[in-house]
Design a protein around this motif. Structure first.
Motif, mmCIF file in Angstrom:
data_model
loop_
_atom_site.group_PDB
_atom_site.id
_atom_site.type_symbol
_atom_site.label_atom_id
_atom_site.label_comp_id
_atom_site.label_asym_id
_atom_site.label_seq_id
_atom_site.Cartn_x
_atom_site.Cartn_y
_atom_site.Cartn_z
ATOM 1 N N TYR A 230 0.859 -1.156 -0.024
ATOM 2 C CA TYR A 230 -0.028 0.026 -0.150
ATOM 3 C C TYR A 230 0.855 1.533 0.078
ATOM 4 C CZ TYR A 230 -3.407 -3.572 1.267
ATOM 5 O OH TYR A 230 -4.275 -4.595 1.251
ATOM 6 N N GLY A 231 0.234 2.278 -0.793
ATOM 7 C CA GLY A 231 1.104 3.598 -0.958
ATOM 8 C C GLY A 231 2.048 3.485 -2.029
ATOM 9 N N SER A 232 2.391 4.585 -2.611
ATOM 10 C CA SER A 232 3.267 4.659 -3.459
ATOM 11 C C SER A 232 4.693 4.852 -3.163
ATOM 12 C CB SER A 232 3.102 6.023 -4.487
ATOM 13 O OG SER A 232 3.013 7.012 -3.848
ATOM 14 N N ALA A 233 5.710 4.391 -3.842
ATOM 15 C CA ALA A 233 7.067 4.378 -3.689
ATOM 16 C C ALA A 233 7.581 5.663 -3.223
ATOM 17 C CB ALA A 233 7.958 4.034 -4.627
ATOM 18 N N ASP A 234 8.571 5.996 -2.257
ATOM 19 C CA ASP A 234 9.005 7.308 -1.606
ATOM 20 C C ASP A 234 9.665 7.976 -2.922
ATOM 21 O OD1 ASP A 234 7.840 6.797 0.901
ATOM 22 O OD2 ASP A 234 9.583 6.212 1.738
ATOM 23 N N GLN A 235 9.508 9.245 -2.995
ATOM 24 C CA GLN A 235 10.344 9.997 -3.601
ATOM 25 C C GLN A 235 11.608 10.366 -3.066
ATOM 26 O OE1 GLN A 235 9.544 10.286 -7.160
ATOM 27 N NE2 GLN A 235 7.777 8.856 -6.661
ATOM 28 N N VAL A 236 12.912 10.012 -3.836
ATOM 29 C CA VAL A 236 14.080 10.533 -2.992
ATOM 30 C C VAL A 236 14.861 11.376 -3.793
ATOM 31 C CG1 VAL A 236 13.939 8.825 -0.914
ATOM 32 C CG2 VAL A 236 14.609 7.938 -3.211
ATOM 33 N N PRO A 237 14.792 12.426 -4.103
ATOM 34 C CA PRO A 237 15.565 13.126 -5.184
ATOM 35 C C PRO A 237 16.879 13.607 -4.526
ATOM 36 C CG PRO A 237 13.838 14.462 -4.221
ATOM 37 C CD PRO A 237 13.518 13.154 -3.726
ATOM 38 N N HIS A 238 17.147 13.496 -3.360
ATOM 39 C CA HIS A 238 18.291 13.822 -2.726
ATOM 40 C C HIS A 238 19.265 12.811 -2.228
ATOM 41 C CE1 HIS A 238 16.867 18.007 -2.934
ATOM 42 N NE2 HIS A 238 15.895 17.642 -2.419
ATOM 43 N N LEU A 239 18.828 11.279 -2.632
ATOM 44 C CA LEU A 239 19.570 10.382 -2.162
ATOM 45 C C LEU A 239 20.841 10.167 -2.743
ATOM 46 C CD1 LEU A 239 19.562 7.502 -0.380
ATOM 47 C CD2 LEU A 239 18.678 6.641 -2.638
ATOM 48 N N ALA A 240 21.231 10.336 -4.103
ATOM 49 C CA ALA A 240 22.267 10.200 -4.553
ATOM 50 C C ALA A 240 23.255 11.505 -3.908
ATOM 51 C CB ALA A 240 22.211 10.538 -6.062
ATOM 52 N N THR A 241 22.980 12.483 -3.783
ATOM 53 C CA THR A 241 23.656 13.732 -3.117
ATOM 54 C C THR A 241 24.176 13.240 -1.812
ATOM 55 O OG1 THR A 241 22.595 15.286 -4.493
ATOM 56 C CG2 THR A 241 23.753 16.058 -2.681
ATOM 57 N N VAL A 242 23.130 12.712 -1.062
ATOM 58 C CA VAL A 242 23.576 12.311 0.501
ATOM 59 C C VAL A 242 24.587 11.353 0.243
ATOM 60 C CG1 VAL A 242 22.638 10.962 2.451
ATOM 61 C CG2 VAL A 242 21.497 12.910 1.379
ATOM 62 N N ALA A 243 24.394 10.165 -0.673
ATOM 63 C CA ALA A 243 25.232 8.957 -0.685
ATOM 64 C C ALA A 243 26.680 9.510 -1.052
ATOM 65 C CB ALA A 243 24.481 8.104 -1.793
ATOM 66 N N ALA A 244 26.776 10.589 -2.329
ATOM 67 C CA ALA A 244 28.020 10.897 -2.544
ATOM 68 C C ALA A 244 28.822 11.364 -1.421
ATOM 69 C CB ALA A 244 27.757 12.042 -3.502
ATOM 70 N N ALA A 245 28.115 12.471 -0.308
ATOM 71 C CA ALA A 245 28.737 12.935 0.741
ATOM 72 C C ALA A 245 29.193 11.758 1.856
ATOM 73 C CB ALA A 245 27.889 13.670 1.404
ATOM 74 N N LEU A 246 28.196 10.713 1.938
ATOM 75 C CA LEU A 246 28.798 9.649 2.641
ATOM 76 C C LEU A 246 29.803 8.880 2.322
ATOM 77 C CD1 LEU A 246 27.655 7.569 4.980
ATOM 78 C CD2 LEU A 246 26.427 6.608 3.037
ATOM 79 N N TRP A 247 29.975 8.706 0.855
ATOM 80 C CA TRP A 247 31.205 7.986 0.235
ATOM 81 C C TRP A 247 32.621 8.973 0.530
ATOM 82 C CZ3 TRP A 247 31.499 3.252 -0.530
ATOM 83 C CH2 TRP A 247 30.467 2.593 -1.220
ATOM 84 N N ALA A 248 32.441 10.242 0.278
ATOM 85 C CA ALA A 248 33.663 11.103 0.657
ATOM 86 C C ALA A 248 33.793 11.358 1.944
ATOM 87 C CB ALA A 248 33.273 12.361 -0.188
ATOM 88 N N ARG A 249 32.901 11.138 2.790
ATOM 89 C CA ARG A 249 32.947 11.493 4.345
ATOM 90 C C ARG A 249 33.036 12.939 4.410
ATOM 91 N NH1 ARG A 249 31.218 7.275 6.036
ATOM 92 N NH2 ARG A 249 32.392 5.621 6.778
ATOM 93 N N ARG A 250 32.059 13.735 3.815
ATOM 94 C CA ARG A 250 31.960 15.298 4.074
ATOM 95 C C ARG A 250 30.577 15.331 4.677
ATOM 96 N NH1 ARG A 250 35.845 18.043 1.524
ATOM 97 N NH2 ARG A 250 37.324 16.863 -0.116
ATOM 98 N N ALA A 251 30.514 16.754 5.244
ATOM 99 C CA ALA A 251 29.479 16.898 6.015
ATOM 100 C C ALA A 251 28.452 17.657 4.945
ATOM 101 C CB ALA A 251 29.801 18.057 7.085
ATOM 102 N N VAL A 252 27.091 17.904 5.212
ATOM 103 C CA VAL A 252 26.136 18.412 4.512
ATOM 104 C C VAL A 252 25.196 18.991 5.368
ATOM 105 C CG1 VAL A 252 26.299 16.464 2.780
ATOM 106 C CG2 VAL A 252 24.464 16.319 4.778
#
Length: 310
Positions: free
Chosen positions: A132-154
């Motif tokens: 039930y319910g449509s899938a979440d829209q996560v337009p900022h996921l890739a940006t967060v993941a990139a910061a996670l990989w680089a160990r940089r604050a956001v």
């Protein structure tokens, strides 16, 4: 058993380069004498390896030699293809990389294991989100993941359930968790380590500030502790109920007989339990607490009057 050990020995030399007989024995959990016999067996089978004595000695493969063996068992090959999450990889911007990696893995597998991997993809499909319910829209996921990989604050602009509903916060991304089709960010900020729903992130501004994880931080361990705390906070009270066999099955309670079963069940709140118990209709009777029993009785009277009037 020995065939598996020979493959492991070969892969150790291929991946690590020179290794002494004692190092190999420790890795394989066998005696040094057994290593000598295994090395002789590999040499007799045509594997180009040689040994050198002395302080800098040891066994190694001839430069340039690479085996196509992956070291995967049938079950390991099945698992590798079963855990691949194309939807999650695509959301992280890794969809093409995953496809290429699986293609390379399939190509490297021996024929028997390749057949098992193809069967897995033919017969099993993981669809993590609920019905039930449509899938979440996560337009900022890739940006967060990139910061996670680089160990940089956001700097996050985030929507939450309590006032003020929209906040801005500098955080250090420690990890991403995908649970039941929903992404969560575990990050450290001014209030300590918190969990943020990625679909509630309204904006992300990467900062040119590197950070280091605290010593001993383990994402899986932290998440398990978070879930345990969440469940403890969620069910803070109990309700005493009577259930028909069907009601017991729906509520996950073991029936004590073919008739009614009395049970204590954890509840989050009166409001939440009111909604959940109404779904069971006549298969449940609430005995306590009195507030919950009265709420459900009032709802039943309202419904009865409404349908009688129709």
């Amino acid at each position: 058993m020995r065939a598996s050990r020979l493959v492991t020995l070969l892969l150790l030399l291929q991946n690590r380069g020179r290794m002494t007989a004692r190092q190999l024995a420790e890795e394989l959990d066998v005696s040094v004498r057994t290593v000598y016999r295994d090395v002789d067996a590999l040499g007799a089978a045509g594997i180009p390896l040689y040994g050198a004595a002395g302080h800098a000695g040891g066994y190694r493969l001839v430069d340039g030699y690479r085996t196509r063996l992956t070291g995967l068992t049938v079950d390991e090959a099945k698992a590798a293809f079963l855990v691949a999450l194309p939807g999650a990889a695509a959301e992280l911007g890794l969809g093409e990389a995953l496809t290429t990696a699986l293609l390379k893995l399939r190509t490297a597998l021996p024929a028997e294991l390749r057949e098992h991997a193809e069967r897995i993809q033919e017969r099993f499909l993981l669809d993590a989100p609920g019905w039930y319910g449509s899938a979440d829209q996560v337009p900022h996921l890739a940006t967060v993941a990139a910061a996670l990989w680089a160990r940089r604050a956001v700097e996050l602009r985030y929507r939450r359930w309590r006032a003020p509903e929209e906040i801005e916060r500098r955080v250090e991304p420690y990890g991403l968790v995908l649970k039941a089709g929903r992404w969560y960010l575990v990050a450290d900020g001014p209030c300590g380590i918190r969990t943020y729903r990625v679909d509630q992130i309204l904006g992300v501004r990467p900062l040119d500030e590197e950070f280091s994880l605290p010593a001993g931080f383990d994402l899986a361990g932290h998440w398990n502790a978070y879930l345990a705390g969440f469940r403890a906070r969620l069910h803070t009270a109990e309700a005493l109920v009577r259930l028909t066999p069907q009601g017991a099955r729906l509520l996950g309670v073991t029936p004590t007989s073919d008739g009614w079963t009395e049970a204590s069940v954890p509840i989050e709140s009166i409001d939440h339990a009111h909604r959940e118990f109404l779904r069971l209709g006549a298969d449940i009777e609430v005995l306590a607490p009195a507030d919950l029993r009265n709420r459900i009785a009032q709802t039943a009277r309202t419904l009865a009057a409404r349908y009688e009037g129709g």
